[in-house]
Scaffold this active site. Structure first.
Site, PDB file in Angstrom:
ATOM      1  N   ASP A   1       0.825  -1.843   0.090  1.00 36.72           N
ATOM      2  CA  ASP A   1      -0.452   0.364   0.062  1.00 36.72           C
ATOM      3  C   ASP A   1       0.794   0.852   0.052  1.00 36.72           C
ATOM      4  OD1 ASP A   1       0.853  -0.137   2.459  1.00 36.72           O
ATOM      5  OD2 ASP A   1      -1.190   0.241   3.620  1.00 36.72           O
ATOM      6  N   SER A   2       2.301   0.912   0.446  1.00 36.51           N
ATOM      7  CA  SER A   2       2.796   2.367  -0.266  1.00 36.51           C
ATOM      8  C   SER A   2       2.559   2.600  -1.474  1.00 36.51           C
ATOM      9  CB  SER A   2       4.367   1.668   0.075  1.00 36.51           C
ATOM     10  OG  SER A   2       4.802   0.204  -0.878  1.00 36.51           O
TER      11      SER A   2
ATOM     12  N   ASP B   1      -0.794  -5.972  -0.629  1.00 36.45           N
ATOM     13  CA  ASP B   1      -1.573  -5.698   0.757  1.00 36.45           C
ATOM     14  C   ASP B   1      -2.707  -5.695   0.901  1.00 36.45           C
ATOM     15  OD1 ASP B   1       0.408  -4.951   3.300  1.00 36.45           O
ATOM     16  OD2 ASP B   1       1.437  -3.288   2.118  1.00 36.45           O
TER      17      ASP B   1
ATOM     18  N   LYS C   1      -0.817  -9.344   2.469  1.00 36.15           N
ATOM     19  CA  LYS C   1      -0.584  -9.088   3.319  1.00 36.15           C
ATOM     20  C   LYS C   1      -1.492  -8.102   4.202  1.00 36.15           C
ATOM     21  CE  LYS C   1       3.081  -6.286   3.966  1.00 36.15           C
ATOM     22  NZ  LYS C   1       2.549  -4.052   4.543  1.00 36.15           N
TER      23      LYS C   1
ATOM     24  N   GLU D   1      -1.081  -5.579   8.412  1.00 40.15           N
ATOM     25  CA  GLU D   1      -0.649  -5.398  10.388  1.00 40.15           C
ATOM     26  C   GLU D   1      -1.285  -5.617  10.817  1.00 40.15           C
ATOM     27  OE1 GLU D   1      -0.040  -1.275   8.729  1.00 40.15           O
ATOM     28  OE2 GLU D   1       1.126  -0.649   7.525  1.00 40.15           O
TER      29      GLU D   1
ATOM     30  N   GLU E   1       8.966  -4.571  10.849  1.00 40.02           N
ATOM     31  CA  GLU E   1       9.735  -3.210   9.813  1.00 40.02           C
ATOM     32  C   GLU E   1      10.331  -2.166  11.180  1.00 40.02           C
ATOM     33  OE1 GLU E   1       7.652  -0.932   6.872  1.00 40.02           O
ATOM     34  OE2 GLU E   1       8.624   0.604   7.189  1.00 40.02           O
TER      35      GLU E   1
END
Ligand code: KIV
Length: 281
Positions: free
Chosen positions: A57-58, A96, A126, A128, A195
């Site tokens: 999602d970057s 993401d 993915k 978080e 991270e």
């Protein structure tokens, strides 16, 4: 239209894609090479060298110019996921789950994960992962959704935390990040991105969990590494300190565009080799 290799030529190659179990089996073995990808031509360049392509999602920040990842939508992730799948044949593609697409309930997470897998053809998602997300990981994994977890510095927490801050530098945070990783591991995550944590903690997590760890701003002792591709290619003036620039794409692009602009203004482009002529009769 530029002379791009058509996507079909990639899919025709019919290479076997790396799978989530293949990634899991790399624990403690040859390090996993992972990069982010957001479009088909870049995926095509990265694919032969990588084990995992993450549609992070970057994308919101590095492609769409957003200040953080919070406004990224499911639709954006699906579109970029489809492009990366078209451009790759070998790497495991992980997409993401954006902010707001998995936190409300396990059912919401499953519906959105299923949509991502169905509409992109990617093999994993993915998310978080605070400790509270572990039950969602279990729910997805038990229903056939391969989940990569993401612990430590969690960019989707940027608003709550007032920015992007390295984690695990004091005892309370160390214990919290270790607990996040253990919870994701026990819930069935097939890999865990770690991270922005202190190097020692990344090593400790890697020892403590069965899933391979993939470090970013973490430690060389992780089971693999990932970077945001435009960062490592040197596209931006500023990058976090953990990024190593392997190229100067910004400098190369500026030089190329400057040369093009000069030639257009001087009418030196297009030259004799770049124009069509009437066929001689
Ligand atoms: O969105 C992303 O690119 C990521 C990487 C930083 C791991 O989550």
């Amino acid at each position: 239209m530029s002379a791009q290799t058509p996507p079909e030529s990639v899919t025709k190659t019919q290479q076997r894609r790396i799978t989530p179990p293949d990634v899991r089996a790399r624990k403690g073995a040859e390090p996993l090479v992972c990069l982010t990808a957001y479009d088909a031509p870049t995926a095509r360049l990265l694919d032969p060298h990588c084990d995992v392509l993450l549609v992070g999602d970057s994308v919101g920040m590095v492609v769409h110019g957003l200040p953080n990842t919070i406004p990224v939508t499911l639709e954006m992730m699906v579109l970029h996921g489809q492009a990366v799948m078209r451009g790759s044949a070998r790497s495991l593609v992980v997409v993401d789950m954006p902010f707001g697409s998995y936190e409300t309930s396990r059912e919401q997470a499953f519906d959105n994960a299923a949509r991502i897998l169905r509409e992109t053809g990617a093999q994993a998602v993915k998310l978080e992962s605070g400790v509270y997300i572990a039950e969602t990981i279990r729910f997805l994994a038990e229903r056939g959704v391969p989940v990569m977890a993401h612990v430590g510095l969690r960019p989707q927490a940027a608003l709550a935390e007032g920015g992007f801050k390295a984690k695990g530098r004091d005892e309370a945070e160390r214990a919290r990040v270790l607990a996040e990783a253990r919870a994701a591991d026990e819930a069935g995550a097939f890999a865990i991105v770690v991270e922005g944590v202190a190097e020692e903690l990344a090593g400790e997590i890697t020892q403590a969990v069965k899933a391979p760890t993939i470090g970013i701003g973490a430690s060389a002792s992780c089971d693999g590494q990932i970077l945001v591709t435009p960062d490592m290619l040197g596209l931006f003036d500023w990058t976090p300190r953990f990024v190593k620039r392997y190229a100067d794409l910004k400098g190369l692009t500026e030089e190329a565009v400057k040369a093009y602009a000069e030639e257009v203004r001087a009418r030196r482009f297009p030259g004799p080799d770049e124009v069509y002529r009437i066929k001689s009769r």
